[in-house]
Design a protein around this motif. Structure first.
Motif, PDB file in Angstrom:
ATOM      1  N   VAL B 136       0.821  -1.215   0.000  1.00  0.00           N
ATOM      2  CA  VAL B 136       0.000   0.000   0.000  1.00  0.00           C
ATOM      3  C   VAL B 136       0.857   1.269   0.000  1.00  0.00           C
ATOM      4  O   VAL B 136       0.353   2.369   0.262  1.00  0.00           O
ATOM      5  CB  VAL B 136      -1.016   0.032   1.174  1.00  0.00           C
ATOM      6  CG1 VAL B 136      -1.994  -1.121   1.056  1.00  0.00           C
ATOM      7  CG2 VAL B 136      -0.308  -0.010   2.512  1.00  0.00           C
ATOM      8  N   LEU B 138       3.267   2.537   1.861  1.00  0.00           N
ATOM      9  CA  LEU B 138       3.397   3.367   3.052  1.00  0.00           C
ATOM     10  C   LEU B 138       4.663   3.123   3.873  1.00  0.00           C
ATOM     11  O   LEU B 138       4.721   3.552   5.032  1.00  0.00           O
ATOM     12  CB  LEU B 138       2.171   3.189   3.970  1.00  0.00           C
ATOM     13  CG  LEU B 138       0.876   3.855   3.520  1.00  0.00           C
ATOM     14  CD1 LEU B 138      -0.263   3.462   4.454  1.00  0.00           C
ATOM     15  CD2 LEU B 138       1.005   5.372   3.480  1.00  0.00           C
ATOM     16  N   GLU B 153      -3.306   9.041   2.548  1.00  0.00           N
ATOM     17  CA  GLU B 153      -2.526   8.009   3.236  1.00  0.00           C
ATOM     18  C   GLU B 153      -3.404   7.171   4.150  1.00  0.00           C
ATOM     19  O   GLU B 153      -3.226   5.957   4.274  1.00  0.00           O
ATOM     20  CB  GLU B 153      -1.398   8.658   4.035  1.00  0.00           C
ATOM     21  CG  GLU B 153      -0.282   9.202   3.167  1.00  0.00           C
ATOM     22  CD  GLU B 153       0.688  10.089   3.950  1.00  0.00           C
ATOM     23  OE1 GLU B 153       1.835  10.245   3.493  1.00  0.00           O
ATOM     24  OE2 GLU B 153       0.295  10.626   5.008  1.00  0.00           O
ATOM     25  N   ARG B 155      -6.476   6.480   3.624  1.00  0.00           N
ATOM     26  CA  ARG B 155      -7.225   5.546   2.777  1.00  0.00           C
ATOM     27  C   ARG B 155      -6.375   4.328   2.438  1.00  0.00           C
ATOM     28  O   ARG B 155      -6.861   3.213   2.381  1.00  0.00           O
ATOM     29  CB  ARG B 155      -7.702   6.223   1.483  1.00  0.00           C
ATOM     30  CG  ARG B 155      -8.690   7.355   1.653  1.00  0.00           C
ATOM     31  CD  ARG B 155      -9.878   7.024   2.507  1.00  0.00           C
ATOM     32  NE  ARG B 155     -10.762   6.015   1.935  1.00  0.00           N
ATOM     33  CZ  ARG B 155     -11.653   5.298   2.628  1.00  0.00           C
ATOM     34  NH1 ARG B 155     -11.761   5.473   3.925  1.00  0.00           N
ATOM     35  NH2 ARG B 155     -12.406   4.418   2.044  1.00  0.00           N
ATOM     36  N   LYS B 156      -5.091   4.564   2.219  1.00  0.00           N
ATOM     37  CA  LYS B 156      -4.193   3.438   1.932  1.00  0.00           C
ATOM     38  C   LYS B 156      -4.031   2.549   3.149  1.00  0.00           C
ATOM     39  O   LYS B 156      -3.992   1.317   3.038  1.00  0.00           O
ATOM     40  CB  LYS B 156      -2.817   3.954   1.493  1.00  0.00           C
ATOM     41  CG  LYS B 156      -2.818   4.584   0.116  1.00  0.00           C
ATOM     42  CD  LYS B 156      -1.409   5.050  -0.229  1.00  0.00           C
ATOM     43  CE  LYS B 156      -1.436   5.979  -1.429  1.00  0.00           C
ATOM     44  NZ  LYS B 156      -0.227   6.813  -1.477  1.00  0.00           N
ATOM     45  N   THR B 176     -11.447   4.954  -2.660  1.00  0.00           N
ATOM     46  CA  THR B 176     -10.890   6.211  -3.172  1.00  0.00           C
ATOM     47  C   THR B 176     -11.667   7.433  -2.688  1.00  0.00           C
ATOM     48  O   THR B 176     -11.372   8.554  -3.100  1.00  0.00           O
ATOM     49  CB  THR B 176     -10.901   6.230  -4.716  1.00  0.00           C
ATOM     50  OG1 THR B 176     -12.258   6.166  -5.152  1.00  0.00           O
ATOM     51  CG2 THR B 176     -10.122   5.076  -5.294  1.00  0.00           C
ATOM     52  N   GLN B 183      -4.163  10.668  -6.931  1.00  0.00           N
ATOM     53  CA  GLN B 183      -3.860   9.517  -6.077  1.00  0.00           C
ATOM     54  C   GLN B 183      -4.686   8.288  -6.462  1.00  0.00           C
ATOM     55  O   GLN B 183      -4.348   7.167  -6.104  1.00  0.00           O
ATOM     56  CB  GLN B 183      -4.165   9.870  -4.614  1.00  0.00           C
ATOM     57  CG  GLN B 183      -3.129  10.759  -3.976  1.00  0.00           C
ATOM     58  CD  GLN B 183      -1.882   9.977  -3.610  1.00  0.00           C
ATOM     59  OE1 GLN B 183      -1.956   8.921  -3.007  1.00  0.00           O
ATOM     60  NE2 GLN B 183      -0.730  10.506  -4.006  1.00  0.00           N
ATOM     61  N   MET B 187      -4.517   3.692  -6.081  1.00  0.00           N
ATOM     62  CA  MET B 187      -5.451   2.796  -5.403  1.00  0.00           C
ATOM     63  C   MET B 187      -5.976   1.739  -6.377  1.00  0.00           C
ATOM     64  O   MET B 187      -6.131   0.572  -6.024  1.00  0.00           O
ATOM     65  CB  MET B 187      -6.628   3.590  -4.833  1.00  0.00           C
ATOM     66  CG  MET B 187      -6.266   4.467  -3.670  1.00  0.00           C
ATOM     67  SD  MET B 187      -5.639   3.521  -2.273  1.00  0.00           S
ATOM     68  CE  MET B 187      -7.101   3.354  -1.294  1.00  0.00           C
ATOM     69  N   ILE B 190      -3.436  -0.929  -6.717  1.00  0.00           N
ATOM     70  CA  ILE B 190      -3.376  -1.836  -5.566  1.00  0.00           C
ATOM     71  C   ILE B 190      -4.527  -2.837  -5.638  1.00  0.00           C
ATOM     72  O   ILE B 190      -4.354  -4.030  -5.392  1.00  0.00           O
ATOM     73  CB  ILE B 190      -3.437  -1.042  -4.235  1.00  0.00           C
ATOM     74  CG1 ILE B 190      -2.260  -0.069  -4.127  1.00  0.00           C
ATOM     75  CG2 ILE B 190      -3.437  -1.995  -3.046  1.00  0.00           C
ATOM     76  CD1 ILE B 190      -2.357   0.900  -2.960  1.00  0.00           C
TER      77      ILE B 190
END
Ligand SMILES: Nc1ncnc2c1ncn2[C@@H]1O[C@H](COP(=O)(O)OP(=O)(O)OP(=O)(O)O)[C@@H](O)[C@H]1O
Ligand SMILES: [Mg+2]
Lengths: 347, 256
Positions: B136, B138, B153, B155-156, B176, B183, B187, B190
């Protein structure tokens, strides 16, 4: 969400920290040699109430659960200690008392969790625990043959007592100090265990913890049991120091003592309770002494001062002593960091 | 029938007079990427709440891997292999990003209830946590408090927490939502990656354009009812759906 500050020592202990800890322990092993009995008693109380505070922090600070009946376990520990040691004061009977209070606290903590966790919400749970505490105190007050009722139950040391641990103030100091160290490590291990982490998650956001697959009721029950056992043990050791049991130790007053210790020390920090206990115990002692030497009437109500002090503390240092320290440290780290990375754009 | 992993039969719930979810029967195929689209208030989140056990249905049944799970508690559904994320970020604010994901990885590794051994010493949990942090994107925020993250971030992180559970069926509620437009592709990537690893994905979205390529199947939900259901090209050309788009403007198809 509150302020963005971390309130716990979660990192691995590094060598300098371990050395500092060893030095600190040495100091506390040496200084009692130079202390008067009254000082030894106060120090012993600080050590034990620190453990009691930690037991409370497991619930309030880590799990986010307010138990207003914590003194049930502490007080039962005190009674158990006095009753067993009055049968015969040696280490064996102390161990039997410890075994009994362990079993009683596990069962009591479990039963309490079954009652309390049916109620929805922190406030309802707090009210139920308050009621439970009062019920237990009332029973103890009526049950004079065992508890001595409101007169209380003194601990009688027979002359054949073999244990300087129990009979000398110095012995008791060391006993209390070792108790503090052992319990601190045990409870630290608990909060750092996977279970301890789940408790933090429950405090932060119980619904999400459930959606990560954690049976949060089960974890709260574990927290209550561990906390009850720690509170029961601290009561037991407290009996050796105060040599007396009465229903005060079962009452809301002693629950509030634990609450204050965590408030002052810093909630959710575990070790904060040591500072909190030192502060709370010392200030109460100090005011009583002052009253004795000055004879001012107003000093007969130490809670008047203690209470105002707490209010000030809560206003100006809401995270408690240790929490405040972490806040300062965080602020300092961030300042240093932002200076170091001034030129780099934010990732 | 064995390739149906999740099925709802006449599923419905009412809030007073409002039938938020009204007689929804869907069969979710194993390994497929299914997207539920619908306007605000269509009942999408409520449908997820029913499936994941946050709400009790007033009508209908839910089957997961051929077992009737209608009366299961939420944690039992998770144990059975279901995972969900939340539309409104739902994390542990005062814990770090790493700790948030580790809690999830710890649950997946089933070591949650261990006492007295430091959580740091579970290698499987640690490596799982690191893997998810990478997935993700991070890793650089590892030690930041969740509360201090930007919305994107968070949301991730929200997504990472459910990914670490390695569910067989992944229920994603508008991952999202509220994210900066640049961004969004991250998502999507991913999600695509997760699907390609073999996870069955059930996604809730708002904007059709985002998910047309991604999805094997689109389900349009309006006023708690299924309006259209089929492959993305068909559904996006379905006259009723177009009417809903153009007429009432309930689905914002025009915004890219
Ligand atoms: N717990 C509840 N109690 C009462 N009404 C509710 C509840 N949950 C949802 N609703 C109502 O049900 C309807 C559907 O809500 P839901 O959140 O499922 O919509 P949604 O499709 O997810 O919308 P959005 O795109 O805005 O997220 C709404 O009218 C909402 O107000
Ligand atoms: Mg929604």
């Amino acid at each position: 969400m509150g302020s963005n500050v971390r309130l716990s020592f979660d990192k691995k202990p590094e060598l300098p920290k371990l050395i500092a800890l060893a030095a600190l322990i040495t100091v506390f092993l040496v200084i009692p040699q130079f202390m008067r009995n009254t000082q030894l008693i106060m120090m012993s109380r600080i050590f034990i109430l620190a453990v009691y505070g930690m037991s409370y922090d497991i619930l309030r600070g880590y799990t986010g659960f307010i138990n207003l009946g914590q003194a049930i376990f502490f007080g039962s520990g005190v009674y158990m200690g006095v009753i067993f040691l009055n049968m015969q004061n040696d280490l064996w009977f102390f161990m039997m008392a410890a075994g009994s209070i362990f079993v009683a606290s596990v069962i009591g903590g479990y039963v309490m969790s079954k009652i309390v966790l049916r109620t929805g919400g922190v406030v309802a749970a707090a009210m139920v625990t308050l009621a439970l505490g009062e019920i237990v105190r009332n029973i103890a007050e009526r049950w004079r043959t065992v508890t001595g009722g409101q007169d209380g139950l003194p601990l009688r040391f027979s002359r054949v007592a073999l244990e300087p641990l129990f009979t000398t103030r110095l012995g008791a100091y060391y006993f209390a100090f070792v108790f503090l160290i052992v319990m601190t490590f045990a409870l630290r291990a608990f909060v750092l265990s996977p279970t301890g982490r789940v408790l933090q998650a429950i405090r932060e956001n119980e619904q999400r913890a459930r959606f990560l697959g954690y049976d949060t009721q089960k974890y709260k029950t574990i927290a209550l049991i561990v906390s009850s056992v720690a509170a029961g043990f601290s009561g037991l050791v407290f009996a050796v120091i105060v040599r007396f049991a009465n229903t005060d130790y079962l009452s809301i007053t002693y629950t509030l003592n634990a609450l204050l210790i965590t408030l002052v020390g810093g909630t959710g920090t575990l070790y904060g309770s040591i500072l909190g206990s030192a502060f709370v115990t010392w200030i109460q002692n100090f005011l009583l002494d002052l009253n004795r030497s000055l004879g001012w009437d107003i000093l007969r109500y130490p809670m008047l001062f203690v209470g105002s002090l707490y209010i000030l503390l809560v206003i100006f240092m809401p995270a408690g002593l240790l929490g405040g320290f972490f806040q300062l440290k965080n602020w300092w780290d961030r300042k240093r960091l932002s200076r170091a990375t001034d030129n780099t754009p934010e990732a | 029938m064995s390739d149906m992993i999740l099925r709802t039969e006449h599923l419905g719930v009412s809030f007073g007079a409002l039938k938020a979810v009204n007689d929804v029967s869907l069969e979710i195929e194993k390994g497929k990427f299914t997207t539920i689209l619908g306007p605000n208030g269509a009942g999408k989140t409520t449908y997820f709440n029913l499936i994941s056990g946050l709400l009790k249905p007033t009508t209908g049944k839910i089957f997961f891997k051929d077992a009737d799970i209608t009366s299961y508690k939420a944690i039992d559904r998770i144990a059975a292999g279901m995972g969900r994320s939340f539309q409104l970020t739902n994390v542990f604010p005062m814990l770090t990003v790493h700790e948030n994901i580790r809690l999830s990885a710890q649950s997946y590794s089933k070591v949650g209830a261990r006492l007295f051994r430091s959580h740091r010493r579970y290698d499987a949990v640690n490596s799982k946590t690191d893997e998810i942090l990478e997935r993700v994107l991070l890793p650089h925020r590892r030690n930041a408090l969740a509360a201090s993250l930007t919305h994107g971030e968070q949301r991730k992180l929200e997504l990472g927490m459910v990914l670490a559970l390695e569910p067989e069926v992944l229920l994603l509620d508008e991952p999202t939502a509220g994210m900066a437009i640049e961004q969004v592709p991250v998502m999507i990537d991913i999600m695509r990656d997760t699907h390609q690893r073999g996870t069955t994905v059930l996604l809730i979205e708002h904007k059709m354009d985002l998910v047309k390529q991604l999805s094997d199947r689109l389900v349009i939900l309006v006023n708690g009812k299924v309006l259209a259901d089929g492959n993305p090209t068909e559904v996006s050309q379905n006259p009723e759906v177009l009417k809903a788009y153009l007429g009432g403007g309930v689905l914002d198809a025009t915004t890219a």
